[in-house]
Write a protein that holds these residues in place. Structure first.
Motif, PDB file in Angstrom:
ATOM      1  N   TYR A  36       0.428   2.718  -3.455  1.00 27.48           N
ATOM      2  CA  TYR A  36       1.509   1.808  -3.101  1.00 27.48           C
ATOM      3  C   TYR A  36       0.939   0.614  -2.347  1.00 27.48           C
ATOM      4  O   TYR A  36      -0.054   0.725  -1.635  1.00 27.48           O
ATOM      5  CB  TYR A  36       2.539   2.495  -2.186  1.00 27.48           C
ATOM      6  CG  TYR A  36       3.350   3.589  -2.821  1.00 27.48           C
ATOM      7  CD1 TYR A  36       2.909   4.911  -2.790  1.00 27.48           C
ATOM      8  CD2 TYR A  36       4.566   3.310  -3.437  1.00 27.48           C
ATOM      9  CE1 TYR A  36       3.667   5.925  -3.355  1.00 27.48           C
ATOM     10  CE2 TYR A  36       5.332   4.325  -4.009  1.00 27.48           C
ATOM     11  CZ  TYR A  36       4.870   5.629  -3.959  1.00 27.48           C
ATOM     12  OH  TYR A  36       5.614   6.630  -4.528  1.00 27.48           O
ATOM     13  N   GLN A  38       2.154  -2.329   0.440  1.00 27.40           N
ATOM     14  CA  GLN A  38       3.212  -2.715   1.364  1.00 27.40           C
ATOM     15  C   GLN A  38       2.900  -4.082   1.955  1.00 27.40           C
ATOM     16  O   GLN A  38       1.955  -4.227   2.739  1.00 27.40           O
ATOM     17  CB  GLN A  38       3.389  -1.686   2.486  1.00 27.40           C
ATOM     18  CG  GLN A  38       4.577  -2.013   3.382  1.00 27.40           C
ATOM     19  CD  GLN A  38       4.798  -0.993   4.479  1.00 27.40           C
ATOM     20  OE1 GLN A  38       3.909  -0.235   4.854  1.00 27.40           O
ATOM     21  NE2 GLN A  38       6.015  -0.943   4.997  1.00 27.40           N
ATOM     22  N   LYS A  42       8.182  -5.571   4.343  1.00 24.31           N
ATOM     23  CA  LYS A  42       8.816  -4.980   3.164  1.00 24.31           C
ATOM     24  C   LYS A  42       8.502  -3.492   3.064  1.00 24.31           C
ATOM     25  O   LYS A  42       7.648  -2.979   3.782  1.00 24.31           O
ATOM     26  CB  LYS A  42       8.325  -5.672   1.893  1.00 24.31           C
ATOM     27  CG  LYS A  42       8.691  -7.150   1.811  1.00 24.31           C
ATOM     28  CD  LYS A  42       8.227  -7.750   0.492  1.00 24.31           C
ATOM     29  CE  LYS A  42       8.610  -9.215   0.397  1.00 24.31           C
ATOM     30  NZ  LYS A  42       8.143  -9.814  -0.892  1.00 24.31           N
ATOM     31  N   GLY A  43       9.182  -2.813   2.178  1.00 27.46           N
ATOM     32  CA  GLY A  43       8.887  -1.421   1.909  1.00 27.46           C
ATOM     33  C   GLY A  43       7.720  -1.281   0.946  1.00 27.46           C
ATOM     34  O   GLY A  43       7.381  -2.221   0.229  1.00 27.46           O
ATOM     35  N   PRO A  44       7.082  -0.117   0.927  1.00 28.61           N
ATOM     36  CA  PRO A  44       5.999   0.125  -0.031  1.00 28.61           C
ATOM     37  C   PRO A  44       6.486  -0.047  -1.465  1.00 28.61           C
ATOM     38  O   PRO A  44       7.632   0.276  -1.794  1.00 28.61           O
ATOM     39  CB  PRO A  44       5.592   1.567   0.250  1.00 28.61           C
ATOM     40  CG  PRO A  44       6.030   1.828   1.656  1.00 28.61           C
ATOM     41  CD  PRO A  44       7.288   1.037   1.824  1.00 28.61           C
ATOM     42  N   PHE A  46       5.358   0.598  -5.613  1.00 29.73           N
ATOM     43  CA  PHE A  46       4.496   1.318  -6.541  1.00 29.73           C
ATOM     44  C   PHE A  46       3.532   0.367  -7.248  1.00 29.73           C
ATOM     45  O   PHE A  46       3.925  -0.701  -7.703  1.00 29.73           O
ATOM     46  CB  PHE A  46       5.373   2.033  -7.567  1.00 29.73           C
ATOM     47  CG  PHE A  46       4.626   2.611  -8.741  1.00 29.73           C
ATOM     48  CD1 PHE A  46       4.591   1.947  -9.960  1.00 29.73           C
ATOM     49  CD2 PHE A  46       3.969   3.824  -8.618  1.00 29.73           C
ATOM     50  CE1 PHE A  46       3.918   2.478 -11.042  1.00 29.73           C
ATOM     51  CE2 PHE A  46       3.296   4.362  -9.701  1.00 29.73           C
ATOM     52  CZ  PHE A  46       3.270   3.683 -10.915  1.00 29.73           C
ATOM     53  N   PHE A  89      -1.466   2.172   0.427  1.00 34.23           N
ATOM     54  CA  PHE A  89      -1.364   3.601   0.717  1.00 34.23           C
ATOM     55  C   PHE A  89      -1.637   4.406  -0.537  1.00 34.23           C
ATOM     56  O   PHE A  89      -1.150   4.055  -1.618  1.00 34.23           O
ATOM     57  CB  PHE A  89       0.059   3.970   1.178  1.00 34.23           C
ATOM     58  CG  PHE A  89       0.466   3.388   2.487  1.00 34.23           C
ATOM     59  CD1 PHE A  89       1.168   2.193   2.546  1.00 34.23           C
ATOM     60  CD2 PHE A  89       0.172   4.040   3.673  1.00 34.23           C
ATOM     61  CE1 PHE A  89       1.569   1.654   3.753  1.00 34.23           C
ATOM     62  CE2 PHE A  89       0.565   3.517   4.887  1.00 34.23           C
ATOM     63  CZ  PHE A  89       1.256   2.314   4.934  1.00 34.23           C
TER      64      PHE A  89
END
Lengths: 118, 111
Positions: A36, A38, A42-44, A46, A89
């Protein structure tokens, strides 16, 4: 690369270089792995995934390598661009038959901060 | 056409209060999650939930409880907020055993 520790690991590269971000996972029963990205605030998001029956998978400018022998995962980014600057991540998913209750709980690594200099 | 949405984006509250964060997904996913991300960017899963099963991370205090009125929503309720609850909370959804789609996050500050 990613590691357990107090500080977020950081990788600094020049624009146009190739980047390699590493991840060590812990559970030999994990059968699905995901990277992922990020971005700040913001959010992670894909990027790419790989199943345990594969050792390499390629996407657009990204390649994921899986070495089950040493429980190691890497993300390679070709021709890194400033827009690639983010925290990356890896995550491992354990198949339901190995996890409690028949479902699974994904586990995230600590993350690596990639900084791309123009 | 937002896939996973959370409200509020920012939440500032005092110790001891009770608060809720709402999450909705319009992707038709069967599983939803809540994560806590600390100041060092470590992402810790709190809950995994589908219409069959709730999986709770055993390290999560029982002051935290997920509530799902339907498949598209998973709200997070927090009782008796503490300073250490300050973090960014992410909702996510997926089809079982597939990649997750994350919301934009809710930054919770407890004073």
């Amino acid at each position: 690369g990613e590691s357990v520790g107090l500080h977020l690991p950081t990788l600094s590269v020049q624009e146009g270089d190739n980047s390699i971000i590493n991840c060590a996972y812990s559970n030999s029963a994990s059968d699905y792995f995901i990277w992922y990205k990020q971005e700040s605030g913001k959010g992670p998001q894909f990027i790419i995934d790989i199943r345990s029956n594969m050792d390499k998978r390629q996407g657009q400018r990204v390649t994921v390598l899986l070495n089950k022998t040493v429980k190691h995962l890497s993300l390679q980014i070709a021709a890194t661009q400033p827009g690639d600057s983010a925290v990356y991540f890896c995550a491992e998913n354990i198949s339901p038959s190995h996890a409690s209750g028949g479902s699974y709980i994904p586990t995230f690594g600590r993350g690596t901060s990639l900084i791309v200099h123009p | 056409d937002t896939a996973v949405s959370q409200t509020p984006k920012y939440l500032v509250t005092q110790m001891g209060n009770d608060k809720s964060i709402k999450c909705e997904q319009n992707l038709g996913h069967d599983t939803m999650y809540w994560y806590k991300q600390d100041s060092k960017k470590f992402l810790k899963i709190m809950f995994s939930y589908n219409n069959k099963e709730l999986i709770i991370n055993e390290t999560v205090p029982n002051r935290f409880s997920p509530k799902s009125p339907d498949k598209a929503h998973l709200n997070l309720h927090i009782n008796s907020l503490e300073l250490g609850d300050s973090a960014v909370y992410f909702c996510a959804s997926s089809f079982t055993s597939r990649e997750q789609y994350f919301g934009p996050g809710t930054r919770l500050t407890v004073t």
